[in-house]
Design an enzyme around this catalytic site. Structure first.
Site, PDB file in Angstrom:
ATOM      1  CG  ASP A 196      -5.666   3.418   3.246  1.00 18.10           C
ATOM      2  OD1 ASP A 196      -6.192   4.252   2.477  1.00 18.10           O
ATOM      3  OD2 ASP A 196      -5.581   2.208   2.988  1.00 18.10           O
ATOM      4  CG  ASN A 250      -0.101   0.074   2.522  1.00 13.97           C
ATOM      5  OD1 ASN A 250       0.623  -0.846   2.871  1.00 13.97           O
ATOM      6  ND2 ASN A 250      -0.218   1.176   3.246  1.00 13.97           N
ATOM      7  CB  SER A 272     -12.318  -5.452  -1.004  1.00 17.14           C
ATOM      8  OG  SER A 272     -11.069  -5.198  -1.583  1.00 17.14           O
TER       9      SER A 272
END
Length: 512
Positions: A209, A205, A256
């Site tokens: 976030d 990632n 997900s």
């Protein structure tokens, strides 16, 4: 420097909007004693800027009013320090592991999918922080043992960053437990250390976030930049004359799982945009700095190198909005001239970069597992550049002081969200039929802008709605999506699936 706040539980509004009283009760039930403190970090929605953070382009998320809480008791057993974990969700069973006495890091087996691995991710980066800040105390000594009870209402697999909220809350809890009430960790440091936390479980990632979860502010969106440094700047939403801005977050209930699907979804996209940057660089005779998750360069790095060689602008783009808009439009023109829309095989990509197939595999296909038949370099790069452009256009809109009408703001911001959804669907292929249907229903019922949020491939959607249209949109989603797709759905599931939120407070410690 802005610091992560500590909040007195008795004086805070948080106990009215979160499960603080409940988690204290559950902690006592499990451990027989009250916790010392609670660490909290919220979920987030991304308004504009999907899948561009790992290309080092800026994004525009906001923290939301669902969160992860970690109630913590320091055990002070120096002879046999251990972490005991319990969770309010019964599917996450009790875990217990010992802490090495010599201060070495707890190992993480990324091949095993277990909720405690995410705790260990937060623990690991917090340990590194403590060794960095207090080498005399933590270089060769264990952190303190803890009893921890975890609770949260950020949907798992819902695309609202439940894993980032968890790892941020854990890292903050470890730091608080091993320092003191007076030690103030900066938001910048907490962002910095948690950005890479999930890499230890194989999720490649970026940093959006964590930045949104840590730095959220009430009634503000966050302009999160990654270059020249990681920072999050809050921008207040405009005050309209007759309407209040609301965001509806609707979960598709299509789970997900980023870890399990990473080889064909998330990690593959990271590889594709990295290869696209290098194919472009090779075409124009440029070299890229070793940036990005693969340390092989990024599409932003290509843009800077291109402007240095062909426009004589040697300084990298500094985030100036007008300059960024000009450069991103130039990048979009270049893509149409250089990259092939029909995709690249490994052989074709290797040839375009003037390297062997074996070298290509070693450079791009070994760090994280990926599976593919063809690399869609043109589509992925076009999404990254056009989505980055939309972020800057959205930021310009946020800075606008006066609008012709309330509808002027809703229409202009909503159009950017709708364009983003179309790009995610057709160019990045991270949408799904359920997401597309929810967006269609919401727009027909009063949403001005509807799009996926989070990594995609299921998860949640976000919708820009005037306050007087909220109930109409909610009702349409319930009747036309949830009750039709899930005939036996109950009220509790519906209440969790649809959230109406304002931008919320970020990470904090709640002192008891």
């Amino acid at each position: 420097m802005s610091v992560v706040p500590s909040v007195d539980e008795k004086k805070s509004h948080l106990d009215k909007s979160t499960g603080i009283p409940r988690i204290i009760k559950d902690f006592v039930t499990n451990y027989g004693t009250p916790p010392d403190f609670i660490s909290r970090s919220p979920g987030r929605v991304n308004l504009i800027g999907e899948h561009i953070d790992y290309a080092d382009f800026s994004v525009l998320p906001m923290a939301i009013e669902v969160d992860v809480l970690c109630a913590v008791k320091i055990t002070n057993d120096r002879a046999h320090p251990k972490i005991v974990l319990n969770n309010s969700n019964p599917k996450f069973s009790t875990r217990c592991f010992e802490l090495p006495l010599d201060g070495s890091l707890v190992p993480i087996d990324a091949t095993i999918s277990d909720w405690s691995n995410y705790f260990k991710c937060g623990l690991l980066v917090a340990q590194k922080y403590l060794k960095e800040q207090f080498p005399d105390r933590f270089e060769s000594a264990s952190v303190k043992g803890l009893d921890v009870f975890v609770s949260g209402n950020v949907p798992t697999g819902g695309g609202l960053s439940s894993s980032a909220a968890f790892t941020c809350a854990v890292a903050l809890a470890i730091i608080r437990a091993n320092t003191s009430k007076n030690h103030k960790v900066s938001k910048q440091d907490l962002m910095r250390i948690t950005v890479t936390a999930e890499h230890y479980v194989g999720v490649n990632n970026g940093g959006m976030d964590q930045a949104a979860s840590v730095c959220g502010e009430v009634d503000h969106a966050l302009y999160v930049e990654f270059k020249p440094e990681l920072k999050a700047t809050p921008f207040r939403f405009p005050k309209l004359q007759h309407s209040e801005i609301k965001f509806i977050v609707a979960n598709t209930l299509v789970v997900s799982n980023k870890v399990e699907t990473a080889p064909t979804n998330y990690n593959l996209r990271v590889v594709e945009v990295t290869v696209a940057a290098n194919v472009l660089a090779s075409h124009f005779g440029l070299s890229l700095r070793p940036d990005g998750n693969l340390r092989k360069g990024t599409l932003r790095g290509f843009m800077d190198s291109y402007y240095a060689k062909y426009h004589g602008i040697t300084a990298p783009w500094d985030g100036n909005v007008e300059h960024g808009i000009e450069r991103l439009n130039e990048m979009l023109r270049l893509l149409d001239k250089v990259l092939r829309p029909n995709g690249y095989t490994v052989e074709e990509a290797s040839e375009s970069m003037d390297c062997s197939v074996q070298e290509f595999g070693q450079l791009y296909l070994t760090r994280f597992p990926v599976k593919f038949n063809i690399l869609k370099l043109y589509q992925r790069a076009k999404h990254v550049y056009s989505e980055s452009l939309r972020v800057l256009e959205a930021l310009k809109l946020m800075k606008t002081k006066v609008f012709e009408s309330d509808e002027d703001f809703f229409t202009r911001f909503g159009n950017l969200m709708n364009e983003s959804q179309n790009s995610c669907d057709t160019l990045y292929e991270c949408s799904c039929p359920e997401t597309d249907l929810i967006c269609e229903i919401a727009r027909a019922s009063g949403s001005y802008g509807s799009r996926l949020t989070g990594a995609g491939w299921g998860g949640s959607t976000v919708h820009l709605v005037p306050s007087n249209k909220v109930e109409e949109v909610k009702e349409a989603l319930i009747e036309q999506y949830y009750k039709k797709k899930f005939e036996d759905i109950n009220a509790d599931v519906l209440n969790e699936a649809i959230l109406v939120s304002r931008p919320a407070l970020g990470s904090c410690i709640i002192e008891l």
